[in-house]
Design a protein around this motif. Sequence first.
Motif, mmCIF file in Angstrom:
data_model
loop_
_atom_site.group_PDB
_atom_site.id
_atom_site.type_symbol
_atom_site.label_atom_id
_atom_site.label_comp_id
_atom_site.label_asym_id
_atom_site.label_seq_id
_atom_site.Cartn_x
_atom_site.Cartn_y
_atom_site.Cartn_z
ATOM 1 N N GLY A 38 0.550 -1.054 -0.107
ATOM 2 C CA GLY A 38 -0.215 0.005 0.546
ATOM 3 C C GLY A 38 0.764 0.938 0.117
ATOM 4 O O GLY A 38 1.899 1.116 0.123
ATOM 5 N N SER A 39 1.114 2.451 0.578
ATOM 6 C CA SER A 39 1.163 3.727 0.317
ATOM 7 C C SER A 39 1.165 3.903 1.974
ATOM 8 O O SER A 39 0.307 3.402 2.572
ATOM 9 N N VAL A 40 2.705 4.740 1.480
ATOM 10 C CA VAL A 40 3.116 5.240 3.322
ATOM 11 C C VAL A 40 3.646 6.231 3.600
ATOM 12 O O VAL A 40 3.700 7.253 2.240
ATOM 13 N N ALA A 41 2.808 6.941 4.288
ATOM 14 C CA ALA A 41 2.460 8.424 4.676
ATOM 15 C C ALA A 41 3.900 8.834 6.026
ATOM 16 O O ALA A 41 3.595 7.898 7.446
ATOM 17 N N SER A 42 4.556 9.356 6.309
ATOM 18 C CA SER A 42 5.048 10.563 7.585
ATOM 19 C C SER A 42 3.820 10.503 7.971
ATOM 20 O O SER A 42 3.082 11.248 8.395
ATOM 21 N N THR A 43 4.394 10.062 9.998
ATOM 22 C CA THR A 43 3.259 10.560 11.150
ATOM 23 C C THR A 43 4.662 11.311 11.654
ATOM 24 O O THR A 43 6.045 10.732 11.982
ATOM 25 N N PRO A 44 4.218 11.850 12.765
ATOM 26 C CA PRO A 44 5.357 12.512 13.679
ATOM 27 C C PRO A 44 6.051 11.180 14.439
ATOM 28 O O PRO A 44 6.668 11.381 15.115
ATOM 29 N N ASP A 45 5.064 10.035 14.213
ATOM 30 C CA ASP A 45 6.045 9.000 15.221
ATOM 31 C C ASP A 45 6.618 7.762 13.830
ATOM 32 O O ASP A 45 8.210 6.819 14.734
ATOM 33 N N GLY A 46 6.481 8.068 13.022
ATOM 34 C CA GLY A 46 6.934 6.856 12.237
ATOM 35 C C GLY A 46 6.778 7.232 10.577
ATOM 36 O O GLY A 46 6.513 7.866 9.494
ATOM 37 N N LEU A 47 5.653 6.097 9.831
ATOM 38 C CA LEU A 47 4.972 5.867 9.319
ATOM 39 C C LEU A 47 3.849 5.555 9.465
ATOM 40 O O LEU A 47 3.734 4.852 9.898
ATOM 41 N N GLU A 48 2.878 5.524 8.571
ATOM 42 C CA GLU A 48 1.490 4.693 8.595
ATOM 43 C C GLU A 48 1.021 4.553 6.952
ATOM 44 O O GLU A 48 1.338 4.411 5.872
ATOM 45 N N LEU A 49 1.060 3.033 7.249
ATOM 46 C CA LEU A 49 0.993 1.334 6.164
ATOM 47 C C LEU A 49 -0.876 1.655 5.717
ATOM 48 O O LEU A 49 -1.147 1.945 6.241
ATOM 49 N N THR A 50 -0.920 2.447 4.169
ATOM 50 C CA THR A 50 -2.265 2.339 3.710
ATOM 51 C C THR A 50 -2.800 1.358 3.372
ATOM 52 O O THR A 50 -2.384 1.273 1.674
ATOM 53 N N PRO A 51 -3.472 -0.037 3.452
ATOM 54 C CA PRO A 51 -2.887 -0.802 2.373
ATOM 55 C C PRO A 51 -4.180 -0.808 1.638
ATOM 56 O O PRO A 51 -5.232 -0.452 1.647
ATOM 57 N N ASP A 52 -4.060 -1.112 0.266
ATOM 58 C CA ASP A 52 -4.445 -1.094 -0.924
ATOM 59 C C ASP A 52 -5.564 -2.451 -0.371
ATOM 60 O O ASP A 52 -6.640 -2.270 -1.183
ATOM 61 N N GLN A 53 -5.237 -3.366 0.094
ATOM 62 C CA GLN A 53 -6.140 -4.374 0.469
ATOM 63 C C GLN A 53 -8.076 -4.523 1.310
ATOM 64 O O GLN A 53 -8.681 -4.174 0.797
ATOM 65 N N LYS A 54 -7.329 -3.365 2.282
ATOM 66 C CA LYS A 54 -8.145 -3.280 3.542
ATOM 67 C C LYS A 54 -7.721 -1.231 3.734
ATOM 68 O O LYS A 54 -6.784 -0.995 4.442
ATOM 69 N N PRO A 55 -7.959 -0.416 2.926
ATOM 70 C CA PRO A 55 -7.833 0.622 2.705
ATOM 71 C C PRO A 55 -8.341 1.432 4.440
ATOM 72 O O PRO A 55 -7.960 2.340 4.943
ATOM 73 N N ASP A 56 -9.152 0.917 5.116
ATOM 74 C CA ASP A 56 -9.640 1.442 6.197
ATOM 75 C C ASP A 56 -8.858 1.118 7.229
ATOM 76 O O ASP A 56 -9.160 1.092 8.540
ATOM 77 N N HIS A 57 -7.636 0.160 7.315
ATOM 78 C CA HIS A 57 -7.691 -0.145 8.338
ATOM 79 C C HIS A 57 -5.918 -0.347 8.140
ATOM 80 O O HIS A 57 -5.121 -0.704 7.162
ATOM 81 N N ARG A 58 -5.389 0.975 8.716
ATOM 82 C CA ARG A 58 -4.094 0.949 9.072
ATOM 83 C C ARG A 58 -2.781 -0.163 9.930
ATOM 84 O O ARG A 58 -3.179 -0.892 11.177
ATOM 85 N N VAL A 59 -1.727 0.291 9.560
ATOM 86 C CA VAL A 59 0.109 0.372 9.606
ATOM 87 C C VAL A 59 0.260 0.539 9.790
ATOM 88 O O VAL A 59 1.303 1.643 9.217
ATOM 89 N N ASN A 60 0.649 1.067 11.725
ATOM 90 C CA ASN A 60 1.291 1.799 11.847
ATOM 91 C C ASN A 60 2.438 1.394 12.294
ATOM 92 O O ASN A 60 3.191 0.160 12.833
ATOM 93 N N LEU A 61 4.090 1.965 12.064
ATOM 94 C CA LEU A 61 5.177 1.303 12.350
ATOM 95 C C LEU A 61 5.829 2.661 12.791
ATOM 96 O O LEU A 61 5.657 3.470 12.586
ATOM 97 N N ARG A 62 6.707 2.520 13.313
ATOM 98 C CA ARG A 62 7.538 3.438 14.153
ATOM 99 C C ARG A 62 8.804 2.623 15.172
ATOM 100 O O ARG A 62 8.647 1.694 15.666
ATOM 101 N N ARG A 63 10.356 3.721 15.034
ATOM 102 C CA ARG A 63 10.838 2.674 15.684
ATOM 103 C C ARG A 63 10.842 3.019 17.123
ATOM 104 O O ARG A 63 10.542 4.543 17.663
ATOM 105 N N GLN A 64 11.581 1.943 18.386
ATOM 106 C CA GLN A 64 11.228 2.067 19.353
ATOM 107 C C GLN A 64 12.617 1.949 19.977
ATOM 108 O O GLN A 64 12.751 0.808 20.246
ATOM 109 N N GLY A 65 13.336 2.935 20.228
ATOM 110 C CA GLY A 65 14.984 2.001 20.272
ATOM 111 C C GLY A 65 15.639 1.499 19.203
ATOM 112 O O GLY A 65 15.405 1.836 18.069
ATOM 113 N N ILE A 66 16.290 0.039 19.147
ATOM 114 C CA ILE A 66 16.420 -0.966 18.543
ATOM 115 C C ILE A 66 15.240 -1.513 18.694
ATOM 116 O O ILE A 66 15.708 -2.331 17.302
ATOM 117 N N ALA A 67 14.223 -1.441 18.193
ATOM 118 C CA ALA A 67 13.003 -2.661 17.486
ATOM 119 C C ALA A 67 11.893 -1.086 16.928
ATOM 120 O O ALA A 67 12.017 -0.109 16.958
#
Length: 129
Positions: free
Chosen positions: A58-87
């Motif tokens: 899907g498409s990805v956009a920057s957020t204050p915490d990291g990235l937000e992935l908007t899936p092509d198959q379920k556009p109303d269901h977001r996946v948030n990606l962020r770094r927490q130290g080494i994780a």
Amino acid sequence: MRVTFLASIPAKQVDRMDGGWSDGVTEILLQLSPSNRAKLVSLGRDDEGERTICLVEGSVASTPDGLELTPDQKPDHRVNLRRQGIALAIDETPNGEGDRLSICPDGTFISGKYFRIEGAEEVIPWLLN
């Protein structure tokens, strides 16, 4: 020789989000493209211990915490990606309050904290293609 080897390992945090990640049970491969697109593949196990594969594109956009992935198959269901130290922390945001539907077709969840696997994208690149 051991001390020399250990001293040669760079002790800095890698800020990249793309590449390979694992929590010991589930492996994640994340590929970010310059055109604001992302591909996330998860290799895990279901409740019966069977291997599962989940592909989210899907498409990805920057957020204050990291990235937000908007899936092509379920556009109303977001996946948030962020770094927490080494994780790398991944959180699924369902389309309604209390909704625990997974983005993965088999019902497994990709939410969790993952640690970097150096070189995973070179070892198993077929997952991303």
